[in-house]
Structure formats: structure tokens, C-alpha cells
Write a protein that holds these residues in place. Structure first.
Motif, mmCIF file in Angstrom:
data_model
loop_
_atom_site.group_PDB
_atom_site.id
_atom_site.type_symbol
_atom_site.label_atom_id
_atom_site.label_comp_id
_atom_site.label_asym_id
_atom_site.label_seq_id
_atom_site.Cartn_x
_atom_site.Cartn_y
_atom_site.Cartn_z
ATOM 1 N N PHE A 1 -50.586 29.508 -14.916
ATOM 2 C CA PHE A 1 -51.683 30.058 -14.400
ATOM 3 C C PHE A 1 -52.029 31.201 -15.708
ATOM 4 C CE2 PHE A 1 -49.999 28.460 -10.393
ATOM 5 C CZ PHE A 1 -50.818 27.657 -10.084
ATOM 6 N N GLY A 2 -51.469 31.200 -16.741
ATOM 7 C CA GLY A 2 -51.991 32.079 -17.790
ATOM 8 C C GLY A 2 -53.211 31.591 -18.426
ATOM 9 N N ILE A 3 -54.092 32.372 -18.962
ATOM 10 C CA ILE A 3 -55.269 32.351 -19.537
ATOM 11 C C ILE A 3 -55.174 32.162 -20.980
ATOM 12 C CG2 ILE A 3 -57.868 33.182 -19.779
ATOM 13 C CD1 ILE A 3 -56.687 32.771 -16.808
ATOM 14 N N LEU A 4 -56.132 31.005 -21.494
ATOM 15 C CA LEU A 4 -56.268 30.906 -23.056
ATOM 16 C C LEU A 4 -57.685 31.195 -23.258
ATOM 17 C CD1 LEU A 4 -55.049 29.931 -25.738
ATOM 18 C CD2 LEU A 4 -55.825 27.623 -24.969
ATOM 19 N N GLY A 5 -57.831 31.888 -24.361
ATOM 20 C CA GLY A 5 -59.495 32.093 -24.933
ATOM 21 C C GLY A 5 -59.486 31.520 -26.173
ATOM 22 N N LEU A 6 -60.347 30.730 -26.561
ATOM 23 C CA LEU A 6 -60.448 30.364 -27.972
ATOM 24 C C LEU A 6 -62.069 30.798 -28.604
ATOM 25 C CD1 LEU A 6 -59.307 26.694 -27.610
ATOM 26 C CD2 LEU A 6 -57.939 28.428 -28.534
ATOM 27 N N GLY A 7 -62.160 30.480 -29.588
ATOM 28 C CA GLY A 7 -63.379 30.976 -30.243
ATOM 29 C C GLY A 7 -64.428 29.946 -29.964
ATOM 30 N N GLN A 8 -65.660 30.168 -30.119
ATOM 31 C CA GLN A 8 -66.794 29.438 -29.686
ATOM 32 C C GLN A 8 -66.758 28.161 -30.294
ATOM 33 O OE1 GLN A 8 -70.656 31.368 -30.146
ATOM 34 N NE2 GLN A 8 -70.592 32.306 -28.086
ATOM 35 N N GLN A 9 -66.296 27.920 -31.548
ATOM 36 C CA GLN A 9 -66.527 26.575 -32.167
ATOM 37 C C GLN A 9 -65.087 25.850 -31.895
ATOM 38 O OE1 GLN A 9 -67.633 26.890 -36.467
ATOM 39 N NE2 GLN A 9 -68.010 28.972 -36.072
ATOM 40 N N GLU B 1 -43.555 35.324 -23.360
ATOM 41 C CA GLU B 1 -44.390 34.661 -22.183
ATOM 42 C C GLU B 1 -45.359 35.629 -21.864
ATOM 43 O OE1 GLU B 1 -42.423 32.325 -19.028
ATOM 44 O OE2 GLU B 1 -43.812 33.009 -17.756
ATOM 45 N N PHE B 2 -46.806 35.169 -21.995
ATOM 46 C CA PHE B 2 -47.935 35.838 -21.885
ATOM 47 C C PHE B 2 -48.639 35.460 -20.541
ATOM 48 C CE2 PHE B 2 -46.663 35.959 -26.285
ATOM 49 C CZ PHE B 2 -46.784 37.613 -26.530
ATOM 50 N N ASN B 3 -49.580 36.544 -20.056
ATOM 51 C CA ASN B 3 -50.521 36.044 -19.038
ATOM 52 C C ASN B 3 -51.749 35.810 -19.633
ATOM 53 O OD1 ASN B 3 -48.795 38.751 -17.902
ATOM 54 N ND2 ASN B 3 -48.865 37.114 -16.668
ATOM 55 N N VAL B 4 -52.138 36.215 -20.936
ATOM 56 C CA VAL B 4 -53.337 36.097 -21.548
ATOM 57 C C VAL B 4 -53.023 35.813 -22.995
ATOM 58 C CG1 VAL B 4 -55.822 36.697 -22.083
ATOM 59 C CG2 VAL B 4 -54.631 37.363 -19.985
ATOM 60 N N LEU C 1 -67.980 39.371 -21.146
ATOM 61 C CA LEU C 1 -68.600 39.304 -19.977
ATOM 62 C C LEU C 1 -67.847 38.410 -18.972
ATOM 63 C CD1 LEU C 1 -71.186 40.598 -18.794
ATOM 64 C CD2 LEU C 1 -72.380 39.024 -19.325
ATOM 65 N N ALA C 2 -67.853 37.178 -19.734
ATOM 66 C CA ALA C 2 -67.095 36.076 -18.744
ATOM 67 C C ALA C 2 -65.777 36.613 -18.268
ATOM 68 C CB ALA C 2 -66.981 34.690 -19.455
ATOM 69 N N PHE C 3 -64.821 37.243 -19.414
ATOM 70 C CA PHE C 3 -63.593 37.707 -19.335
ATOM 71 C C PHE C 3 -63.387 38.443 -18.066
ATOM 72 C CE2 PHE C 3 -59.591 39.966 -19.870
ATOM 73 C CZ PHE C 3 -58.855 39.089 -20.401
ATOM 74 N N ARG C 4 -64.551 39.492 -18.158
ATOM 75 C CA ARG C 4 -64.625 40.487 -16.921
ATOM 76 C C ARG C 4 -64.775 39.881 -15.671
ATOM 77 N NH1 ARG C 4 -65.949 46.304 -18.027
ATOM 78 N NH2 ARG C 4 -66.557 46.335 -20.305
ATOM 79 N N GLN C 5 -65.513 38.812 -15.602
ATOM 80 C CA GLN C 5 -66.064 38.291 -14.262
ATOM 81 C C GLN C 5 -65.067 37.417 -13.854
ATOM 82 O OE1 GLN C 5 -69.786 36.892 -15.342
ATOM 83 N NE2 GLN C 5 -70.966 38.711 -14.990
ATOM 84 N N LYS C 6 -64.564 36.681 -14.655
ATOM 85 C CA LYS C 6 -63.478 35.636 -14.159
ATOM 86 C C LYS C 6 -62.141 35.785 -14.599
ATOM 87 C CE LYS C 6 -66.509 32.240 -13.204
ATOM 88 N NZ LYS C 6 -67.164 31.461 -14.087
ATOM 89 N N VAL C 7 -61.651 36.691 -15.509
ATOM 90 C CA VAL C 7 -60.180 36.532 -15.677
ATOM 91 C C VAL C 7 -59.801 38.189 -15.080
ATOM 92 C CG1 VAL C 7 -58.602 36.875 -17.517
ATOM 93 C CG2 VAL C 7 -60.449 35.398 -17.873
ATOM 94 N N VAL C 8 -60.473 39.144 -15.142
ATOM 95 C CA VAL C 8 -60.056 40.430 -14.828
ATOM 96 C C VAL C 8 -59.866 40.472 -13.233
ATOM 97 C CG1 VAL C 8 -60.923 42.639 -13.964
ATOM 98 C CG2 VAL C 8 -61.360 41.892 -16.308
ATOM 99 N N PRO C 9 -60.520 39.556 -12.264
ATOM 100 C CA PRO C 9 -59.973 39.427 -11.015
ATOM 101 C C PRO C 9 -58.626 38.728 -10.723
ATOM 102 C CG PRO C 9 -62.183 39.013 -11.118
ATOM 103 C CD PRO C 9 -61.690 39.059 -12.418
ATOM 104 N N LEU C 10 -58.535 38.079 -11.636
ATOM 105 C CA LEU C 10 -57.151 37.389 -11.526
ATOM 106 C C LEU C 10 -55.921 38.274 -11.893
ATOM 107 C CD1 LEU C 10 -57.801 33.982 -13.210
ATOM 108 C CD2 LEU C 10 -57.751 34.288 -10.934
ATOM 109 N N LEU C 11 -56.128 39.050 -13.231
ATOM 110 C CA LEU C 11 -55.501 40.015 -13.608
ATOM 111 C C LEU C 11 -54.886 41.019 -12.808
ATOM 112 C CD1 LEU C 11 -56.336 40.399 -17.436
ATOM 113 C CD2 LEU C 11 -54.725 38.458 -16.224
ATOM 114 N N ARG C 12 -55.973 41.319 -11.798
ATOM 115 C CA ARG C 12 -55.639 42.425 -10.666
ATOM 116 C C ARG C 12 -54.673 42.082 -9.782
ATOM 117 N NH1 ARG C 12 -59.330 45.901 -11.407
ATOM 118 N NH2 ARG C 12 -61.686 45.324 -11.937
ATOM 119 N N THR C 13 -54.159 40.985 -9.560
ATOM 120 C CA THR C 13 -53.171 40.501 -8.987
ATOM 121 C C THR C 13 -51.694 40.567 -9.493
ATOM 122 O OG1 THR C 13 -53.249 38.275 -9.381
ATOM 123 C CG2 THR C 13 -54.511 38.896 -7.584
ATOM 124 N N TYR C 14 -51.663 41.141 -10.753
ATOM 125 C CA TYR C 14 -50.446 40.971 -11.596
ATOM 126 C C TYR C 14 -50.095 42.616 -11.611
ATOM 127 C CZ TYR C 14 -51.761 36.362 -13.292
ATOM 128 O OH TYR C 14 -52.183 35.170 -13.390
#
Ligand SMILES: C[S@@+](CC[C@H](N)C(=O)[O-])C[C@H]1O[C@@H](n2cnc3c(N)ncnc32)[C@H](O)[C@@H]1O
Length: 272
Positions: A238-246, A206-209, A84-97
Motif C-alpha cells: 500500500f506504499g505510494i509511488l510518484g513518477l514524473g509527468q513523462q 522500506e518506505f511508505n512513499v 495538489l493531487a498528493f495533498r488530496q489523495k495521498v495525505v489522507p492515507l498518510l494520516r492513518t500512519y
């Protein structure tokens, strides 16, 4: 842990690394010890040294050992608030790529990868993406490539999909065949599965996410540092990193190089 047990574990892991190249020497001790003893019992042996002897002389035993050592627990839309957070916070950034490169490091049997493919498809971005999905374990990668999961899990996955902000009917994404849910081949179009070991291999793009969720918990601090370096070096600015909850970046050497995009969901953005 007594000294002899520690010595036997070290010798076994050293032998597996030197002979086969699989490096478990810096995995978190408590969990690796438990798994080694499970393997000793499963092979009907008495000692860790006995397991070492068998492992070094029998590659089939190594296959079993590797399977027992890697914890492959995963699920589609695992921790749905992350998506959900990925949709709300990351997707808008990715739209510009114009083009988006994503790396799932430690993807296990692929549930996470198909979840991301579905999310990006719903956001109208999938055709612009290339998703690299890697794991050290060949046999989980084979399952991931197939994109076939147990039909019995679909009810649970549907709930997670909805909690993750899913927009359509989850059953649109697969065909049921006996006990299987076969995911739509269009979801596979931009996926590349390949073996990669975070303990020994280097960066390959080299990755964006980058998503590396629920993997670092199995490593000790030395190996966590190595992997954080690798992830950092594999991310564009400005690439995005997502880790696990712990898992977290705080108290690592790389803490200052990222900003928190969503603290609770462990979403970070590289800023330097
Ligand atoms: C618990 S699963 C997590 C799967 C998925 N990322 C998720 O969060 O649902 C951990 C995965 O990390 C993989 N793994 C463990 N050590 C690894 C290494 N050194 N290099 C690459 N993958 C590794 C395991 O094979 C396993 O598939």
C-alpha cells in the motif's frame, strides 16, 4: 550513429564504470551521446577516445564529466497539480500512519524535497515523517543540504506553491539575504541527504512513499526495469509511488502490482 562512434561510447562508459564505479552504460543513448560530445568539446578534444583517455587518468575531469552528464533541472512545486493531487489523495492515507518514511530518489538540488517538507508541515504531518533524499551526484546533494536557493526564483516558486494548494504565504518559509533565499532550518529537521546510485545500489529501507520524478526518462529499458524493481522492493504494501509527468508504469513488469491513484499525475499505490 556510426559503428566507430558507438564503439567509442561503449568503451568510454565501460572504462568509467570499471575504474570509478559510475554506471552510465544503460542510459538512453541519444541523450548520453549528446552529453559526451559536449564534454569532448568542453575539454578541447577531438574524439570520444581522447575523452576516455583523459577521464581515466584525471579524476578532476571525471567530476566535470559527471556534472555534465546528470541533468539536474528541477524546481520547487514542479508540476504543481502533482502536489495538489498528493495533498488530496495521498495525505489522507498518510494520516492513518503513526510514522511515515519517504524517499526522494534522484532529488537533485533539493527543491522537490523542501516542497514536500512544506506540504507535510502544512498538513500537520511533518513531525511524523522522515524524508530520505538521494542522488548519485555529490555536488547537487551539497546544495540540497544547504537549502539555499536564488532569491530571483522565489516569485516563480510562489506561483507554483499557490497552484499546488499552498495554504500560507510562501515567504514565511525563507529569509532573504542578498541574492539568496535561505529556507527555515525547521524544514530540515527530518531530512536526510545521502548519495545513492539507482544504477548500482540496492534498497536501503522500506518506505511508505517513494518519489522518483524525471529520472527514469534518462534511462534505457534495461535500466528502467532495474529501477522499477528496486522501487517496488523498497515500498511497503500500500506504499505510494510518484513518477514524473513523462514517465509511466504501464507496459512495465510492475504494472499489475500497483493501482492508479491519480493517472494524470502518475501517482500509484502498491497493491501486491
Ligand atoms: C532532472 S533531475 C530531477 C530532479 C527532481 N526529481 C525533479 O523532478 O525535479 C534528475 C536527477 O536524477 C539524478 N540521477 C541521474 N542518474 C541517477 C542515478 N543513476 N542514480 C541516482 N540519481 C540519478 C541526476 O543527478 C539528477 O539530479
Amino acid at each position: 550513429m556510426n559503428n566507430l562512434e558507438e564503439l567509442e561510447i561503449q568503451l568510454l562508459l565501460e572504462g568509467v564504470f570499471r575504474h570509478y564505479g559510475f554506471d552510465f552504460r544503460n542510459y538512453a543513448l541519444a541523450s548520453i551521446k549528446r552529453r559526451i560530445w559536449n564534454a569532448v568539446r568542453a575539454e578541447n578534444l577531438r574524439t570520444i577516445s581522447g575523452l576516455q583517455e583523459r577521464l581515466l587518468h584525471d579524476p578532476v575531469c571525471l567530476e566535470r564529466f559527471l556534472l555534465g552528464l546528470s541533468v539536474n533541472v528541477t524546481s520547487m512545486f514542479r508540476d504543481p497539480t502533482f502536489y495538489l493531487a498528493f495533498r488530496q489523495k495521498v495525505v489522507p492515507l498518510l494520516r492513518t500512519y503513526p510514522f511515515i518514511r519517504i524517499w526522494h530518489a534522484g532529488c537533485s538540488t533539493g527543491e522537490e524535497v523542501y516542497s514536500m517538507a512544506i506540504l507535510l508541515h502544512e498538513e500537520g504531518l511533518y513531525h511524523r515523517c522522515r524524508i530520505y533524499a538521494t542522488d548519485m551526484n555529490e555536488s547537487v546533494l551539497r546544495q540540497a543540504k544547504a537549502g539555499i536557493f536564488s532569491i530571483h526564483l522565489m516569485q516563480e516558486y510562489t506561483q507554483l506553491y499557490l497552484k499546488a494548494g499552498g495554504k500560507y504565504s510562501f515567504s514565511e518559509y525563507y529569509t532573504a539575504a542578498y541574492d539568496n533565499a535561505i529556507f527555515r532550518s525547521t524544514l530540515k529537521e527530518n531530512l536526510i541527504f545521502s548519495q545513492h546510485n539507482l544504477a548500482t545500489d540496492s534498497s536501503f529501507n522500506e518506505f511508505n512513499v517513494i518519489l522518483c520524478r524525471n529520472v527514469l526518462i534518462y534511462f534505457n529499458n534495461t535500466l528502467q526495469d532495474r529501477v522499477h524493481k528496486l522501487l517496488y522492493e523498497s515500498l511497503g504494501t500500500f506504499g505510494i509511488l510518484g513518477l514524473g509527468q513523462q514517465e509511466t508504469l504501464s507496459l512495465t513488469k510492475y504494472e499489475d502490482r500497483y493501482e492508479e491513484l491519480e493517472r494524470r499525475e502518475k501517482l500509484y499505490r502498491r497493491i501486491q
